[in-house]
Motif scaffolding. Sequence first.
Motif, PDB file in Angstrom:
ATOM      1  N   LEU A   1       0.900  -1.226   0.194  1.00  0.00           N
ATOM      2  CA  LEU A   1       0.092   0.060   0.016  1.00  0.00           C
ATOM      3  C   LEU A   1       1.029   1.279  -0.072  1.00  0.00           C
ATOM      4  CD1 LEU A   1      -2.615  -1.262   2.390  1.00  0.00           C
ATOM      5  CD2 LEU A   1      -3.074  -0.509   0.108  1.00  0.00           C
ATOM      6  N   ARG A   2       1.716   1.191   0.826  1.00  0.00           N
ATOM      7  CA  ARG A   2       2.870   2.347   0.829  1.00  0.00           C
ATOM      8  C   ARG A   2       3.513   2.830  -0.440  1.00  0.00           C
ATOM      9  NH1 ARG A   2       5.662   0.341   4.923  1.00  0.00           N
ATOM     10  NH2 ARG A   2       4.365   0.363   6.551  1.00  0.00           N
ATOM     11  N   GLU A   3       3.895   1.433  -1.102  1.00  0.00           N
ATOM     12  CA  GLU A   3       4.619   1.608  -2.520  1.00  0.00           C
ATOM     13  C   GLU A   3       3.587   2.283  -3.646  1.00  0.00           C
ATOM     14  OE1 GLU A   3       5.799  -2.225  -3.684  1.00  0.00           O
ATOM     15  OE2 GLU A   3       7.531  -2.273  -2.170  1.00  0.00           O
ATOM     16  N   PHE A   4       2.298   1.578  -3.335  1.00  0.00           N
ATOM     17  CA  PHE A   4       1.181   2.424  -4.307  1.00  0.00           C
ATOM     18  C   PHE A   4       1.190   3.994  -4.148  1.00  0.00           C
ATOM     19  CE2 PHE A   4      -3.188   3.514  -5.472  1.00  0.00           C
ATOM     20  CZ  PHE A   4      -3.067   3.115  -6.587  1.00  0.00           C
ATOM     21  N   ARG A   5       0.769   4.284  -2.863  1.00  0.00           N
ATOM     22  CA  ARG A   5       0.711   5.637  -2.630  1.00  0.00           C
ATOM     23  C   ARG A   5       1.623   6.414  -2.844  1.00  0.00           C
ATOM     24  NH1 ARG A   5      -1.846   3.458   2.911  1.00  0.00           N
ATOM     25  NH2 ARG A   5      -4.002   3.129   2.384  1.00  0.00           N
TER      26      ARG A   5
ATOM     27  N   LEU B   1       0.382  -1.406 -10.493  1.00  0.00           N
ATOM     28  CA  LEU B   1       0.344  -1.927  -9.081  1.00  0.00           C
ATOM     29  C   LEU B   1      -1.089  -2.367  -8.499  1.00  0.00           C
ATOM     30  CD1 LEU B   1       3.022   0.345  -7.181  1.00  0.00           C
ATOM     31  CD2 LEU B   1       3.339  -2.125  -7.833  1.00  0.00           C
ATOM     32  N   VAL B   2      -1.879  -1.970  -9.259  1.00  0.00           N
ATOM     33  CA  VAL B   2      -3.499  -2.077  -8.715  1.00  0.00           C
ATOM     34  C   VAL B   2      -3.662  -3.640  -8.611  1.00  0.00           C
ATOM     35  CG1 VAL B   2      -6.057  -1.706  -9.059  1.00  0.00           C
ATOM     36  CG2 VAL B   2      -4.331   0.146  -9.286  1.00  0.00           C
ATOM     37  N   PRO B   3      -3.364  -4.372  -9.539  1.00  0.00           N
ATOM     38  CA  PRO B   3      -3.840  -5.950  -9.366  1.00  0.00           C
ATOM     39  C   PRO B   3      -2.946  -6.520  -8.286  1.00  0.00           C
ATOM     40  CG  PRO B   3      -3.450  -5.207 -11.676  1.00  0.00           C
ATOM     41  CD  PRO B   3      -3.108  -4.012 -10.897  1.00  0.00           C
TER      42      PRO B   3
ATOM     43  N   ALA C   1      -5.177  -7.904  -5.221  1.00  0.00           N
ATOM     44  CA  ALA C   1      -4.818  -9.415  -4.570  1.00  0.00           C
ATOM     45  C   ALA C   1      -4.492  -9.462  -3.292  1.00  0.00           C
ATOM     46  CB  ALA C   1      -3.851 -10.177  -5.624  1.00  0.00           C
ATOM     47  N   LEU C   2      -3.701  -8.705  -2.835  1.00  0.00           N
ATOM     48  CA  LEU C   2      -3.116  -8.801  -1.465  1.00  0.00           C
ATOM     49  C   LEU C   2      -4.307  -8.523  -0.502  1.00  0.00           C
ATOM     50  CD1 LEU C   2       0.464  -7.324  -1.656  1.00  0.00           C
ATOM     51  CD2 LEU C   2      -0.034  -9.705  -1.036  1.00  0.00           C
ATOM     52  N   LEU C   3      -5.097  -7.448  -0.625  1.00  0.00           N
ATOM     53  CA  LEU C   3      -6.149  -7.203  -0.212  1.00  0.00           C
ATOM     54  C   LEU C   3      -7.236  -8.046   0.256  1.00  0.00           C
ATOM     55  CD1 LEU C   3      -6.620  -3.355  -1.025  1.00  0.00           C
ATOM     56  CD2 LEU C   3      -5.937  -4.101   1.014  1.00  0.00           C
TER      57      LEU C   3
ATOM     58  N   LEU D   1      -9.765   4.953  -7.177  1.00  0.00           N
ATOM     59  CA  LEU D   1      -9.671   6.440  -7.352  1.00  0.00           C
ATOM     60  C   LEU D   1      -8.744   7.165  -7.580  1.00  0.00           C
ATOM     61  CD1 LEU D   1     -12.263   8.402  -7.126  1.00  0.00           C
ATOM     62  CD2 LEU D   1     -11.908   8.531  -4.548  1.00  0.00           C
ATOM     63  N   THR D   2      -7.579   6.628  -6.927  1.00  0.00           N
ATOM     64  CA  THR D   2      -6.267   7.193  -6.970  1.00  0.00           C
ATOM     65  C   THR D   2      -5.827   7.180  -8.346  1.00  0.00           C
ATOM     66  OG1 THR D   2      -5.975   6.861  -4.580  1.00  0.00           O
ATOM     67  CG2 THR D   2      -4.046   7.101  -5.945  1.00  0.00           C
ATOM     68  N   VAL D   3      -6.005   6.118  -8.913  1.00  0.00           N
ATOM     69  CA  VAL D   3      -5.575   6.011 -10.380  1.00  0.00           C
ATOM     70  C   VAL D   3      -6.153   6.899 -11.159  1.00  0.00           C
ATOM     71  CG1 VAL D   3      -5.357   4.226 -12.293  1.00  0.00           C
ATOM     72  CG2 VAL D   3      -4.538   3.549 -10.029  1.00  0.00           C
ATOM     73  N   ILE D   4      -7.518   6.971 -11.171  1.00  0.00           N
ATOM     74  CA  ILE D   4      -8.264   7.863 -12.035  1.00  0.00           C
ATOM     75  C   ILE D   4      -7.888   9.262 -11.628  1.00  0.00           C
ATOM     76  CG2 ILE D   4     -10.611   8.880 -12.161  1.00  0.00           C
ATOM     77  CD1 ILE D   4     -11.874   6.032 -11.518  1.00  0.00           C
ATOM     78  N   ARG D   5      -7.681   9.673 -10.637  1.00  0.00           N
ATOM     79  CA  ARG D   5      -7.242  10.993 -10.301  1.00  0.00           C
ATOM     80  C   ARG D   5      -5.859  11.244 -11.102  1.00  0.00           C
ATOM     81  NH1 ARG D   5      -9.009  11.498  -3.872  1.00  0.00           N
ATOM     82  NH2 ARG D   5     -11.050  12.069  -4.424  1.00  0.00           N
ATOM     83  N   LEU D   6      -4.935  10.300 -10.835  1.00  0.00           N
ATOM     84  CA  LEU D   6      -3.365  10.504 -11.489  1.00  0.00           C
ATOM     85  C   LEU D   6      -3.811  10.493 -12.972  1.00  0.00           C
ATOM     86  CD1 LEU D   6      -1.342   7.918  -9.414  1.00  0.00           C
ATOM     87  CD2 LEU D   6      -1.033  10.402  -9.501  1.00  0.00           C
TER      88      LEU D   6
END
Length: 89
Positions: free
Chosen positions: A32-36, A47-49, A53-55, A78-83
Amino acid sequence: MPHHKQYVKTLRKDAKRRIVNRSKRSTLRTALREFRAQTDATKAAALVPKVSALLDKGAKTNLIHPSTASRLKSRLALTVIRLQSRTAA
């Protein structure tokens, strides 16, 4: 000290499970930290998949609550959409 043999076994199992759960929780938090930390939409989308999967696995094994996993997955999307909207504009 335990008064029953079964409780001795339960203590052993709990100790093993605690180690495994700590490791899995740490892996999940790191992902999660790497994604953020991502600022690039394509890298974040890649990174989303992995994080999803981990979640899902964490929710399945009661590492985290299923609603928490669902909420976090929604926020990832939502973060990906914003980016993506930032890079498009």
